[in-house]
Design a protein around this motif. Sequence first.
Motif, PDB file in Angstrom:
ATOM      1  N   GLU A 118      55.280 -67.850  -7.339  1.00 57.52           N
ATOM      2  CA  GLU A 118      54.568 -68.273  -8.547  1.00 57.52           C
ATOM      3  C   GLU A 118      55.439 -69.193  -9.405  1.00 57.52           C
ATOM      4  O   GLU A 118      54.970 -70.224  -9.902  1.00 57.52           O
ATOM      5  CB  GLU A 118      54.148 -67.048  -9.354  1.00 57.52           C
ATOM      6  CG  GLU A 118      53.362 -67.385 -10.610  1.00 57.52           C
ATOM      7  CD  GLU A 118      52.919 -66.157 -11.386  1.00 57.52           C
ATOM      8  OE1 GLU A 118      52.292 -66.339 -12.455  1.00 57.52           O
ATOM      9  OE2 GLU A 118      53.201 -65.029 -10.929  1.00 57.52           O
ATOM     10  N   LYS A 119      56.707 -68.832  -9.549  1.00 57.10           N
ATOM     11  CA  LYS A 119      57.616 -69.613 -10.392  1.00 57.10           C
ATOM     12  C   LYS A 119      57.758 -71.043  -9.889  1.00 57.10           C
ATOM     13  O   LYS A 119      57.780 -71.993 -10.684  1.00 57.10           O
ATOM     14  CB  LYS A 119      58.989 -68.937 -10.432  1.00 57.10           C
ATOM     15  CG  LYS A 119      60.008 -69.697 -11.278  1.00 57.10           C
ATOM     16  CD  LYS A 119      61.339 -68.956 -11.347  1.00 57.10           C
ATOM     17  CE  LYS A 119      62.349 -69.725 -12.180  1.00 57.10           C
ATOM     18  NZ  LYS A 119      63.648 -68.999 -12.297  1.00 57.10           N
ATOM     19  N   TYR A 120      57.847 -71.205  -8.569  1.00 56.03           N
ATOM     20  CA  TYR A 120      58.072 -72.538  -8.013  1.00 56.03           C
ATOM     21  C   TYR A 120      56.807 -73.181  -7.426  1.00 56.03           C
ATOM     22  O   TYR A 120      56.890 -74.148  -6.687  1.00 56.03           O
ATOM     23  CB  TYR A 120      59.182 -72.464  -6.956  1.00 56.03           C
ATOM     24  CG  TYR A 120      60.507 -72.100  -7.576  1.00 56.03           C
ATOM     25  CD1 TYR A 120      61.216 -73.018  -8.357  1.00 56.03           C
ATOM     26  CD2 TYR A 120      61.035 -70.813  -7.433  1.00 56.03           C
ATOM     27  CE1 TYR A 120      62.414 -72.670  -8.954  1.00 56.03           C
ATOM     28  CE2 TYR A 120      62.244 -70.465  -8.028  1.00 56.03           C
ATOM     29  CZ  TYR A 120      62.921 -71.398  -8.792  1.00 56.03           C
ATOM     30  OH  TYR A 120      64.115 -71.053  -9.391  1.00 56.03           O
ATOM     31  N   LYS A 121      55.656 -72.589  -7.800  1.00 58.77           N
ATOM     32  CA  LYS A 121      54.349 -73.160  -7.439  1.00 58.77           C
ATOM     33  C   LYS A 121      54.234 -73.411  -5.922  1.00 58.77           C
ATOM     34  O   LYS A 121      53.818 -74.482  -5.484  1.00 58.77           O
ATOM     35  CB  LYS A 121      54.113 -74.458  -8.219  1.00 58.77           C
ATOM     36  CG  LYS A 121      54.069 -74.254  -9.733  1.00 58.77           C
ATOM     37  CD  LYS A 121      53.881 -75.558 -10.474  1.00 58.77           C
ATOM     38  CE  LYS A 121      53.672 -75.337 -11.964  1.00 58.77           C
ATOM     39  NZ  LYS A 121      54.776 -74.625 -12.623  1.00 58.77           N
ATOM     40  N   LEU A 122      54.601 -72.387  -5.155  1.00 61.84           N
ATOM     41  CA  LEU A 122      54.569 -72.509  -3.696  1.00 61.84           C
ATOM     42  C   LEU A 122      53.202 -72.180  -3.104  1.00 61.84           C
ATOM     43  O   LEU A 122      52.929 -72.501  -1.954  1.00 61.84           O
ATOM     44  CB  LEU A 122      55.636 -71.599  -3.075  1.00 61.84           C
ATOM     45  CG  LEU A 122      57.081 -71.898  -3.480  1.00 61.84           C
ATOM     46  CD1 LEU A 122      58.020 -70.887  -2.837  1.00 61.84           C
ATOM     47  CD2 LEU A 122      57.468 -73.318  -3.096  1.00 61.84           C
ATOM     48  N   GLY A 123      52.384 -71.491  -3.877  1.00 67.45           N
ATOM     49  CA  GLY A 123      51.033 -71.177  -3.396  1.00 67.45           C
ATOM     50  C   GLY A 123      51.043 -70.125  -2.289  1.00 67.45           C
ATOM     51  O   GLY A 123      51.904 -69.250  -2.223  1.00 67.45           O
ATOM     52  N   ILE A 124      50.081 -70.252  -1.395  1.00 69.84           N
ATOM     53  CA  ILE A 124      49.934 -69.327  -0.274  1.00 69.84           C
ATOM     54  C   ILE A 124      50.882 -69.733   0.842  1.00 69.84           C
ATOM     55  O   ILE A 124      51.048 -70.925   1.101  1.00 69.84           O
ATOM     56  CB  ILE A 124      48.473 -69.343   0.243  1.00 69.84           C
ATOM     57  CG1 ILE A 124      47.526 -68.871  -0.861  1.00 69.84           C
ATOM     58  CG2 ILE A 124      48.311 -68.473   1.484  1.00 69.84           C
ATOM     59  CD1 ILE A 124      46.062 -69.075  -0.539  1.00 69.84           C
ATOM     60  N   PRO A 125      51.533 -68.773   1.509  1.00 66.30           N
ATOM     61  CA  PRO A 125      52.435 -69.154   2.603  1.00 66.30           C
ATOM     62  C   PRO A 125      51.717 -69.917   3.710  1.00 66.30           C
ATOM     63  O   PRO A 125      50.556 -69.647   4.018  1.00 66.30           O
ATOM     64  CB  PRO A 125      52.986 -67.818   3.110  1.00 66.30           C
ATOM     65  CG  PRO A 125      52.079 -66.771   2.565  1.00 66.30           C
ATOM     66  CD  PRO A 125      51.510 -67.329   1.301  1.00 66.30           C
ATOM     67  N   LEU A 126      52.424 -70.873   4.260  1.00 63.46           N
ATOM     68  CA  LEU A 126      51.867 -71.702   5.330  1.00 63.46           C
ATOM     69  C   LEU A 126      51.850 -70.942   6.652  1.00 63.46           C
ATOM     70  O   LEU A 126      50.912 -71.046   7.440  1.00 63.46           O
ATOM     71  CB  LEU A 126      52.720 -72.970   5.468  1.00 63.46           C
ATOM     72  CG  LEU A 126      52.239 -74.033   6.457  1.00 63.46           C
ATOM     73  CD1 LEU A 126      50.977 -74.704   5.939  1.00 63.46           C
ATOM     74  CD2 LEU A 126      53.336 -75.081   6.668  1.00 63.46           C
ATOM     75  N   ALA A 127      52.916 -70.173   6.913  1.00 70.55           N
ATOM     76  CA  ALA A 127      53.024 -69.401   8.152  1.00 70.55           C
ATOM     77  C   ALA A 127      53.866 -68.162   7.884  1.00 70.55           C
ATOM     78  O   ALA A 127      54.617 -68.101   6.917  1.00 70.55           O
ATOM     79  CB  ALA A 127      53.660 -70.252   9.250  1.00 70.55           C
ATOM     80  N   GLY A 128      53.736 -67.178   8.749  1.00 69.74           N
ATOM     81  CA  GLY A 128      54.497 -65.958   8.558  1.00 69.74           C
ATOM     82  C   GLY A 128      54.511 -65.091   9.800  1.00 69.74           C
ATOM     83  O   GLY A 128      53.717 -65.287  10.728  1.00 69.74           O
ATOM     84  N   ASN A 129      55.408 -64.143   9.813  1.00 67.78           N
ATOM     85  CA  ASN A 129      55.486 -63.172  10.890  1.00 67.78           C
ATOM     86  C   ASN A 129      56.365 -62.029  10.420  1.00 67.78           C
ATOM     87  O   ASN A 129      56.986 -62.106   9.350  1.00 67.78           O
ATOM     88  CB  ASN A 129      56.033 -63.793  12.171  1.00 67.78           C
ATOM     89  CG  ASN A 129      55.319 -63.280  13.417  1.00 67.78           C
ATOM     90  OD1 ASN A 129      54.943 -62.104  13.484  1.00 67.78           O
ATOM     91  ND2 ASN A 129      55.130 -64.151  14.392  1.00 67.78           N
ATOM     92  N   PHE A 130      56.431 -60.961  11.207  1.00 63.60           N
ATOM     93  CA  PHE A 130      57.279 -59.849  10.816  1.00 63.60           C
ATOM     94  C   PHE A 130      57.625 -58.994  12.022  1.00 63.60           C
ATOM     95  O   PHE A 130      56.960 -59.024  13.052  1.00 63.60           O
ATOM     96  CB  PHE A 130      56.605 -58.998   9.736  1.00 63.60           C
ATOM     97  CG  PHE A 130      55.462 -58.143  10.226  1.00 63.60           C
ATOM     98  CD1 PHE A 130      55.614 -56.768  10.356  1.00 63.60           C
ATOM     99  CD2 PHE A 130      54.237 -58.702  10.546  1.00 63.60           C
ATOM    100  CE1 PHE A 130      54.572 -55.970  10.801  1.00 63.60           C
ATOM    101  CE2 PHE A 130      53.178 -57.912  10.983  1.00 63.60           C
ATOM    102  CZ  PHE A 130      53.348 -56.543  11.115  1.00 63.60           C
TER     103      PHE A 130
END
Length: 214
Positions: free
Chosen positions: A180-192
């Motif tokens: 939120e602070k750096y206005k990154l929005g929704i992640p583009l990709a992810g995994n875990f």
Amino acid sequence: MKCASLLGVCLWLSLCVSAEYDHPAESEVSRFLRHLDIIPDVIETGPQDFLNVTYIGNIPADRGVQLQPMQVRDMPDLKWIANKDNYYTLLMVDPDVPSRKVPKFKEYLHWLVVNIPGNQLNLGDVRAAYVGALPLKDTGLHRYVLLLYKQPDFTKFDVEKVPQQNDEGRIKFSTKQFAEKYKLGIPLAGNFFTSIWSTDVPALHKAMFRGHVE
């Protein structure tokens, strides 16, 4: 009457199609993240794509697979589709510190690289050096989440550099607040992936932090 009934059915179908269009089905990666409560524990909305994460020995960190701490000791190789003119942020967190039942120190920041040009991770600005999975004894299964964000542009991040041997700046990190602070929005990709304590952890911790842990 028949015409009116048919009109009603057509209208209902039209609304259903419209709703489906306005609220597309959740992505496969989001379903996996939600399955283990990474949504909403770490992020509110999941990405559309899986992040390709591979550790040494061609070991994939994919869809919650359980890996040994020794297997994830060193930085993985990451791949994603990127525009060479865009900048990206990569982070890795463990929201289960000290345990999933009592996550009073969540999240623990394991890795943070910002201003990555395109998909050239090696040219990014490392703000938190990589630390592998080091779950404490008797704390159960830990979730390790890797997320990639597309930045609005080259960004000045007000984050102190954290070397590998340092815990400062890693504890009580918040992915949601950071994005939120750096206005990154929704992640583009992810995994875990997931991991649990093993007899290798004390030695790994001693080698990395120059201290002892059970």
